[in-house]
Design an enzyme around this catalytic site. Structure first.
Site, short mmCIF file in Angstrom:
data_model
loop_
_atom_site.label_atom_id
_atom_site.label_comp_id
_atom_site.label_asym_id
_atom_site.label_seq_id
_atom_site.Cartn_x
_atom_site.Cartn_y
_atom_site.Cartn_z
N HIS A 117 -11.16 -6.45 8.74
CA HIS A 117 -11.97 -6.33 7.54
C HIS A 117 -13.15 -5.39 7.76
O HIS A 117 -14.09 -5.41 6.99
CB HIS A 117 -12.50 -7.71 7.09
N GLU A 138 0.84 -1.20 0.00
CA GLU A 138 0.00 0.00 0.00
C GLU A 138 0.87 1.25 0.00
O GLU A 138 0.57 2.25 -0.66
CB GLU A 138 -0.90 0.03 1.25
#
Lengths: 394, 423
Positions: free
Chosen positions: B191, B121
């Site tokens: 998540h 990322e």
């Protein structure tokens, strides 16, 4: 015989520097070991290794079925990578600590973590050690030396470097085994972790499971070099590539890597080549990106590495330790399935912990704002109990 | 139908569940439930029509039924088609994305423009800054909001400050980073996170969160073409759940403007993303008790449109803000502080924040953790009741009852009034 796989199968086609890194293997697909010096494991260890690999495969299969039956929410399968965990577990000492990524359940089974505990962890029930607060499959088991697992990829590589450093400075005969995938090797944390470990001197064994896929990303989209191990030349640490479906090679390499770590007081890197046979997880569907054409291209590689259980089984037959490895597979497989079913029922019937547990362990004490919020929630549930699944919780 | 003996049995059980509106999966045997769920959603139609005051369409009749996932794909398709210097990339984007938002784009536009990145990322956002410096438009994807943190330094120190530190000579306006975020039912802490509060503190960034497909497409196209860098958070639980008749053409919805979805005079409800549905359901529950709620969808979290909120709070005098993120220093805290600063004399009750608790997002305790329609409804009732206590407090002060003894009188009075109301 050590064989060299061509770059066009396992490396990137854009790699310009031929590093000449061979992939170390000790036995071929028929179980013939090239040199008896590689046979360092004795009969009970090998039988245990075989049993654990079969247990892993069968319990994975049952867990995936349970997911389809909506009894668990999430699971990772380890198809064709069963050898990595147990073989490394066999070659290291019991005091060595393990830092997991997420596809190494075999090493937990090797160290004595039972299927019952795995199922409870996956569900997050009252018998789960994390009391349902951690996401499914997030193991953290101090009694067998396993550090907490977490989903962000690569974040544990630095942890392994730090742990190994503590072992060295405290003069302990322990190493930190840090697992990662080839995708995690692209993260910034990989560079930081390896550089720190090599420069500061950590007793860490880095194990990269190169299984050709990071969810849907094949290795051509992940790196352009000759795999992950050659990068360690830049960091200044010894590295080796190992055939991941050859348990003897993994065990031998790990044992010697551990010796090297303790001698030079620095890290060693092992890149273990395997294949992710199943989906990334229960939320993934591999046929979407692993089409027939892709599989046809991968076929030479898959044929070269084979199936770890069958390779070990043939070796054990040749050595005379097992009469018929297929029978042993059946026997152990059936026992594993029966155990799964027995504990699956228990798992279904065990409720989740009390909902108040959600507020615990944020700090070492309970701060005022959390106390207030807990009371607010209690009052709210007293007013509207029918909207909350209280019967699922203790 | 394996659990039930006859079809009539099954229908009886399921209609009973639906009519009682108790928590979902209450009547399925325990062995068939993977995770518990909180209050079941009310039977409501969340689909909306295009707001013609905001969106001027050339073909208002050319509509297609899409969910958020498909409307995002459609928006990306239009962006790639209208500007040849546009790039869509991220982890697993090439085969269509793990949430299937980029399906078909690689086949249509080629691997130079729609491609997979290595798993980093930090690398994705760093790469984006360089890409847009050459004049392109970058639409990177961060797979889960929980994994945005390796890129935090790139966002805060590079993307947000590029224009400022070059006095406008350079900018990262071409970046629109799409992030799948929010609770999903069984996500646990990696998540389900909603990290907008971490970025709200950084001037220079813009954050946009849609609530349904029509908004998603318009806001995404506006974000892509915006001259400022935008983080576009997509509530992943609504990817398939939220469906609308979406215009097929190229249209934009203005950024930095909140939308009043429903008008009312009693209390203002403010939220964004998936929480808007909870607000709508709570408003319906409140309507049955005679309370008229005004619902505002914030849409752009930073810089947020305070004018709309101010106008509404001056009208109603009560504000309830909700978001999934933890309550301490969440987006609601900032808006609450500003509201009290600007609207103090118009307010009939303090600002009520119905948010997640100050714990990491828990795995099995999600039904208790999330701010759902029932908690919001409870909050609305609390706000409405506050009026009574305020008035009583004022009367008691007028007749010189001392402060410490006032609560006694107030609780007795409230008790008598409630008893009178019940009899």
């Amino acid at each position: 015989t050590t064989e060299i796989y061509t770059r066009s199968i396992v490396g990137s086609v854009r790699c310009v520097q031929e590093t000449g890194f061979p992939i170390f293997r000790t036995m071929d697909l028929e179980g013939n070991v090239s040199d008896s010096k590689y046979e360092i494991l004795d009969k009970p260890t090998l039988i245990k290794l075989f049993d654990i690999m079969v247990t892993e495969r069968e319990s994975d299969r049952i867990a995936l079925n349970m997911h389809r039956q909506n009894r668990i929410t999430f699971y990772f399968s380890h198809l064709y990578e069963e050898a990595v965990g147990p073989a490394i577990g066999a070659a290291i000492k019991d005091e060595d600590k393990i830092v997991l990524q997420y596809r190494e359940q075999g090493i937990l089974l090797w160290r004595g973590f039972s299927i019952q505990e795995i199922l409870h962890t996956v569900k997050g029930s009252n018998k789960d050690h994390a009391k349902g607060k951690a996401l499914a499959c997030h193991y953290s088991i101090p009694k067998i030396g396993v550090l907490p697992l977490s989903a962000p990829i690569g974040s544990k590589i630095g942890h392994g470097a730090g742990l190994g450093y503590a072992f060295r400075t405290q003069k302990e005969d322990k190493i930190a085994v840090t697992f990662m995938g080839e995708g995690a090797a692209s993260q910034g944390d990989f560079h930081a972790g390896l550089n720190f470990a090599a420069t500061l001197g950590s007793q860490t064994l880095f194990v990269c499971r190169n299984n050709c896929y990071a969810i849907s990303t094949p290795i051509e989209d992940q790196y352009a070099g000759d795999g992950v191990a050659p990068r360690c030349i830049g960091y200044g640490m010894p590295a080796i590539k190992v055939d991941g479906c050859d348990p003897l090679a993994i065990a031998y390499a790990t044992k010697h890597a551990r010796q090297m770590i303790m001698e030079r007081k620095g890290p060693v890197f092992m890149e273990v080549y395997g294949y992710r046979g199943g989906d990334h997880s229960t939320s993934d569907s591999a046929p979407l990106y692993r089409t027939k054409e892709v599989l046809a291209k991968l076929k030479p590689y898959l044929d070269a590495i084979g199936d770890p259980i069958i390779r070990l089984g043939k070796y054990l037959e040749k050595k005379g330790y097992l009469a018929n490895y297929k029978e042993q597979m059946d026997k152990v497989g059936k026992a594993a399935v029966a155990e799964c079913h027995k504990y699956a029922k228990e798992m279904d019937e065990t409720p989740y912990p009390e909902y108040k547990t959600m507020f615990e362990d944020v700090y070492s004490y309970t701060p005022q704002n959390l106390q207030e919020q807990m009371e607010q929630l209690d009052a709210h549930i007293k007013k509207f109990p029918e909207f909350y699944p209280l019967s699922d919780f203790k | 139908m394996g659990l039930f003996k006859t079809k009539e049995d099954m229908l009886k059980v399921l209609t009973r569940a639906a009519s009682k509106q108790v928590y979902t999966r209450v009547l399925l045997p325990k062995s068939l439930r993977a995770f518990s769920a909180g209050p079941a959603p009310l039977k409501m139609d969340f689909s909306e029509k295009v707001n013609t005051n905001e969106i001027k369409l050339k073909n208002p009749t050319k509509l297609k039924k899409m969910n958020i996932c498909q409307s995002i794909t459609n928006a990306l398709d239009i962006a790639l088609a209208t500007n040849p210097n546009t790039f869509v990339y991220g982890e697993d984007v090439k085969f269509g994305g793990v949430f299937r938002c980029t399906v078909g784009l690689n086949e249509k536009y080629g691997t130079d423009r729609v491609f997979n990145t290595p798993l980093s990322e930090q690398g994705i956002i760093g790469f984006s800054v360089g890409l847009v410096a050459a004049g392109g438009v970058a639409i990177p994807e961060i797979q889960f909001g929980d994994y945005i943190f390796p890129a935090f330094d790139q966002f805060v120190n590079e993307v947000a400050k590029y224009r400022y530190r070059t006095n406008g000579l350079f900018n990262t306006g071409g970046i629109c980073c799409r992030v799948a975020y929010g609770a999903v039912g069984h996500g646990g802490h990696y998540h389900s996170q909603t990290p907008e509060a971490h970025f709200m503190h950084t001037a220079g960034l813009t954050m946009v969160i849609p609530r349904n497909p029509i908004q998603a497409k318009g806001l995404l196209l506006a974000s892509i073409r915006s001259p400022d860098p935008v983080i576009f958070f997509e509530p992943k639980i609504l990817y398939r759940m939220s469906e609308d008749m979406v215009p097929e053409e190229d249209y934009e919805i203005p950024l930095r403007k909140a939308e009043v979805i429903k008008e009312g005079k009693d209390v203002t409800l403010l939220g964004y993303g998936a929480s808007v549905r909870q607000l709508q359901m709570a408003a319906k529950m409140a309507e049955e008790k005679g309370i008229a709620c005004e619902i505002i969808d914030l849409r752009t979290i930073l810089p947020y449109d305070f004018e709309t909120i101010e106008k509404s709070v001056n009208k109603t005098g009560r504000l309830l803000i909700t978001h999934e993120a933890p309550i301490t220093s969440g987006a609601a805290a900032e808006i609450a502080a500003k509201t009290i600063e600007k609207c103090f004399l118009h307010m009939k009750a303090p600002v009520k924040r119905v948010c997640g608790y100050d714990t990491p997002f828990p795995f099995v305790y999600e039904p208790f953790y999330l701010p759902n329609r029932v908690k919001i409804f409870d909050g609305i009732q609390e706000l409405m009741a506050y009026q009574l206590e305020l008035l009583l407090n004022q009367w008691l002060s007028l007749i010189h009852i001392s402060e410490p003894t006032r609560p006694l009188y107030i609780s007795y009075a409230v008790f008598c009034l409630k008893k009178k109301k019940n009899t």
